[in-house]
Design a protein around this motif. Structure first.
Motif, PDB file in Angstrom:
ATOM      1  N   GLU A   9       0.816  -1.246  -0.057  1.00 19.96           N
ATOM      2  CA  GLU A   9       0.134   0.022  -0.179  1.00 19.96           C
ATOM      3  C   GLU A   9       0.291   1.037  -0.241  1.00 19.96           C
ATOM      4  N   GLU A  12      -2.743   6.137   1.463  1.00 23.50           N
ATOM      5  CA  GLU A  12      -4.086   6.798   1.476  1.00 23.50           C
ATOM      6  C   GLU A  12      -5.131   6.923   0.039  1.00 23.50           C
ATOM      7  N   ALA A  69      -3.162  -1.672  -7.027  1.00 20.67           N
ATOM      8  CA  ALA A  69      -3.000  -2.373  -5.421  1.00 20.67           C
ATOM      9  C   ALA A  69      -3.300  -4.037  -5.343  1.00 20.67           C
ATOM     10  N   ASP A  70      -2.175  -3.749  -4.558  1.00 21.63           N
ATOM     11  CA  ASP A  70      -1.712  -5.473  -4.324  1.00 21.63           C
ATOM     12  C   ASP A  70      -0.866  -6.700  -5.322  1.00 21.63           C
TER      13      ASP A  70
END
Length: 94
Positions: A9, A12, A69-70
């Motif tokens: 990550e 934000e 993401a990921d």
């Protein structure tokens, strides 16, 4: 043992990043915290470090790719951690 390192990550509100540079090659020996790729968001460029040590067996990204993401970055043949040998007959403490 094969271990895949995924994109961590990055902050934000960051949904995707662009791969600017791939800093490794198949067969490279990687150390923990060694940079694997450089990625760019709308606000910054960041190098993504390895979380384990080992030998690169597959790279899952190319320069110019957009990663979510990921996303998988690289698969390593993880280095076996050195386990200290125990002394079967330790010297008595005087």
């Amino acid at each position: 043992m094969a271990i895949t390192i995924n994109l961590p990550e990055l902050g934000e509100g960051v949904d995707s990043v662009d791969v600017v540079t791939v800093l490794i090659a198949v067969g490279d020996q990687i150390e923990i915290d060694q940079s694997l790729i450089e990625v760019e968001t709308e606000k910054a460029s960041v190098e993504v470090p390895a979380t384990v040590a080992g030998t690169v067996i597959e790279i899952h990204v190319n320069e110019g790719d957009t990663l979510g993401a990921d996303a998988a970055i690289v698969t390593l043949d993880a280095a076996e951690e050195a386990v200290p040998e125990s002394d079967p007959d330790p010297d008595p403490v005087p």
